[in-house]
Design an enzyme around this catalytic site. Sequence first.
Site, mmCIF file in Angstrom:
data_model
loop_
_atom_site.group_PDB
_atom_site.id
_atom_site.type_symbol
_atom_site.label_atom_id
_atom_site.label_comp_id
_atom_site.label_asym_id
_atom_site.label_seq_id
_atom_site.Cartn_x
_atom_site.Cartn_y
_atom_site.Cartn_z
ATOM 1 N NE ARG A 165 -3.668 -2.438 0.203
ATOM 2 C CZ ARG A 165 -3.351 -3.627 -0.303
ATOM 3 N NH1 ARG A 165 -2.214 -3.767 -0.986
ATOM 4 N NH2 ARG A 165 -4.137 -4.668 -0.167
ATOM 5 C CB SER A 236 -9.220 -2.172 4.260
ATOM 6 O OG SER A 236 -9.874 -3.333 3.798
ATOM 7 C CD GLU A 331 -5.484 0.181 2.679
ATOM 8 O OE1 GLU A 331 -5.997 0.101 1.551
ATOM 9 O OE2 GLU A 331 -5.438 -0.781 3.472
#
Length: 336
Positions: A165, A236, A331
Site C-alpha cells: 500500500r 479497509s 491506510e
Amino acid sequence: MQIRENVSLKALNTFGLEAKARYFCVLRKLGGVRSIMQWAAQHPDLPVMFLGGGSNLLLVDDFPGLVVHVRLLQREVLGQDQDYVYVRGAAGENWHDFVRWTIEQGFAGLENLSLIPGTVGAAPMQNIGAYGVEAKDCIYEVQALDWRTGEIREFSQAECQFGYRDSYFKSVEPGRWLIVTVVFRLPLKPQWKMDYAGVREQLEGKALNACVISDAIMHIRRSKLPDPAEIGNAGSFFKNPVVSRLQWENLQAQYPTIPGWTHGEGVKLSAGWLIDQCGWKGLRDGDAGTYDKHALVLVNHGNATGQQIWAFAQKIMASVQEKFGVGLEAEPNIIF
C-alpha cells in the site's frame, strides 16, 4: 480553469463527510496545470491537494488551500508483444470501470482488483491490492507531472518503488507528482489467482475466464463491504501490520488461532482479526463506527465528522496496541 471558493467536498469523498475546500477547481485537460502552478505561485502559503475518487482519504477538517479534482479521461490499447498486451488509462478514469473495460477487450490480469473504489491514478499511488493481487503486478509505466516545474516524467515499475500500500509517489516525494496516465502490462496467457479465502469456493465448478473471476470478486466484496453510496466508508481503514518472526512466535504462543502470512523476513497479520478480537466489530460512537460485517472497515452512519471518525480510529489503534503490542497504521490519507 475556473477556481471557485468555499466548495463542499461531501459528494467527493466516500466517507460522505461534510468538509469544504477554501478553493476548488476541476482538471479536465493537462494544460490546466499551468493555471494551478500560477495560482500556487500567487498563494505560496496555501497547500494544493489533488483529489481523484475520494475513496482513500479522511477529511478531518476543511481544506485551507486549493483542491484540484482530477478528471483526466482516456482508455487506450497500445499494442502487444509475444507475451503481453499494453493498455493505458488516464488518472481520472474510474478504476472499476477501467478494469471491466480491459476484460471487455478480452484481457486478463486486473480481474481480482474489481470493484475497488477510486481512480486509475490512485492505483499506483497506493499500490492498491485485493485477493492476492496488487496493482504493481501489472503496472508497466507511470506518467507523472511535477506540478511545481511542469516537467513530465515516465516512471518504470522499479522506479515507482512499490511497497505494501505504498509507492514513491506516496512516501518518498508526497504531494510533488501528479499521476497523469498509467500503462498496464497484461499477460496474454493469464495465471488465475484463486487461493485467497473464499475465491476458490465462489468459483467452484465454473469455467474460468477474467469476467467470471471478476464477477466472483464483486460478489464477495459486496457480501463483506458496505456500498459507500449507502454507508459512508473508505474500505479497509487499517493496513495489515507486519511483525518480526520473534514477535509472531510470541503472539502465536498466546493466541494459537491468530492468522499470519510470511511477508519478507517478517509475518503479516490480519488487522481485521486483531480489531475483532478487541471487540470493536459493529460498535459505534455516535455516527462513527465499525461495519458489523467487517471490523476493518470504519463507517459514517450519517452525520459523523472527520474528527469523530479519526478519534474513533485512534481508540481502536490504542486498543490493539494494548492487547497485542502491535501498532496499526491507517491506510487512507488523513487530511488535517
